[in-house]
Design a protein around this motif. Sequence first.
Motif, short mmCIF file in Angstrom:
data_model
loop_
_atom_site.label_atom_id
_atom_site.label_comp_id
_atom_site.label_asym_id
_atom_site.label_seq_id
_atom_site.Cartn_x
_atom_site.Cartn_y
_atom_site.Cartn_z
N GLU A 180 -32.54 -11.34 -26.54
CA GLU A 180 -32.87 -10.79 -25.47
C GLU A 180 -34.22 -10.98 -24.77
OE1 GLU A 180 -29.89 -10.01 -23.76
OE2 GLU A 180 -28.63 -8.86 -25.19
N ASP A 201 -35.42 -12.96 -22.71
CA ASP A 201 -35.70 -13.61 -21.29
C ASP A 201 -35.38 -11.95 -20.74
OD1 ASP A 201 -35.85 -15.73 -21.94
OD2 ASP A 201 -33.38 -16.34 -21.71
N ASN A 202 -35.00 -10.97 -21.58
CA ASN A 202 -34.85 -9.30 -20.68
C ASN A 202 -35.75 -8.29 -21.14
OD1 ASN A 202 -31.77 -10.43 -19.11
ND2 ASN A 202 -31.26 -10.13 -20.99
N VAL A 231 -36.45 -4.82 -19.28
CA VAL A 231 -35.70 -4.13 -18.44
C VAL A 231 -36.59 -2.57 -19.18
CG1 VAL A 231 -34.11 -3.04 -20.47
CG2 VAL A 231 -33.14 -4.90 -19.08
N ASP A 265 -30.13 -5.68 -21.52
CA ASP A 265 -29.59 -6.88 -20.62
C ASP A 265 -29.45 -6.67 -19.00
OD1 ASP A 265 -27.20 -5.29 -19.93
OD2 ASP A 265 -25.82 -6.92 -20.91
N GLY A 266 -30.16 -5.34 -19.04
CA GLY A 266 -30.32 -4.93 -17.39
C GLY A 266 -29.15 -5.08 -16.30
N ARG A 306 -25.41 -9.42 -16.85
CA ARG A 306 -25.81 -10.16 -16.76
C ARG A 306 -26.48 -11.45 -16.03
NH1 ARG A 306 -27.48 -10.56 -22.27
NH2 ARG A 306 -26.70 -9.03 -23.20
N GLN A 343 -29.62 -13.53 -17.13
CA GLN A 343 -29.95 -14.07 -18.48
C GLN A 343 -29.38 -13.40 -19.82
OE1 GLN A 343 -32.72 -16.38 -17.76
NE2 GLN A 343 -32.57 -15.26 -15.69
#
Length: 245
Positions: free
Chosen positions: A18, A20-21, A25, A99-100, A213, A215
């Motif tokens: 993760e 990129d997240n 977050v 992951d948002g 997600r 990303q």
Amino acid sequence: MAEPAGEGTLIVVPTYNEADNVEAVIARIVAAVPAAHVLVVDDASPDGTGQIADRLATANARIAVLHRPEKRGLGAAYLAGFAHAIDGGYSVVVEIDADGSHDPAELPAMLAQIASGADLVIGSRWVDGGRVIDWPAHRRAISRVGNGYARAALRSRVSDLTAGFRAYRTSALQSLDLATVSSQGYCFQVELAWRIEAKGCTVVEHPITFVERTQGRSKMHLGIVLEALFRVTSWSVLMRLGRQP
Ligand SMILES: Nc1nc2c(ncn2[C@@H]2O[C@H](COP(=O)(O)OP(=O)(O)O[C@H]3O[C@H](CO)[C@@H](O)[C@H](O)[C@@H]3O)[C@@H](O)[C@H]2O)c(=O)[nH]1
């Protein structure tokens, strides 16, 4: 004076690839519940997620990272986080994806429901007011059919048994024998909700908007679906034979 939102709360964030997240977050979590503590449980992500989390932890004493040596599934990652919460004396434990997909801005409302007496608050996509944005049709179908099957098979009142955004009163987790929780994948969510409900604890669903997600990749695969199908069917048979979890 009321306690600040998140006091006594450990927010467990499981991560696998993760990078990129994770930073965004965690920034959203800290903004939503500044008094809470955050534990990232990383399974040696090859993309460097664990190192990013370490940097965040160095900058903020409320953030910690648990590094595990290899990918062992969502269930095992959460059990490690729960053990940390119990050892640390936290009264509330939160589950949230890295992951948002889950909006941390919902947390104050979810924690308020715990403070009002709920033992488990589930951020639910499948109750009135809940929504899913940008999920492909097959994911929507798997979730609807899977939740419908699990709810009927386990005689549960919960509409979103697989939801991964939750707040637990720690004592409700302790009322289970966590050493006997065996699910590895998303079925872990079903097992915990069902077993807590079966204990007679108060389970509340709080409508949320789940956003797919943008990303990185989901870790969903066929094995996760088959595990859930097998375990839910087995539990259903055992229940009908009078053997409660
Ligand atoms: N530490 C660790 N973390 C993991 C592992 N597998 C997944 N994760 C982390 O667990 C979270 C959820 O995984 P995803 O793979 O992104 O889940 P999803 O496909 O978006 O699944 C959604 O639907 C499921 C079924 O309804 C839900 O169970 C899940 O919580 C989420 O809402 C992410 O933060 C991911 O990095 C693992 O083996 N180890």
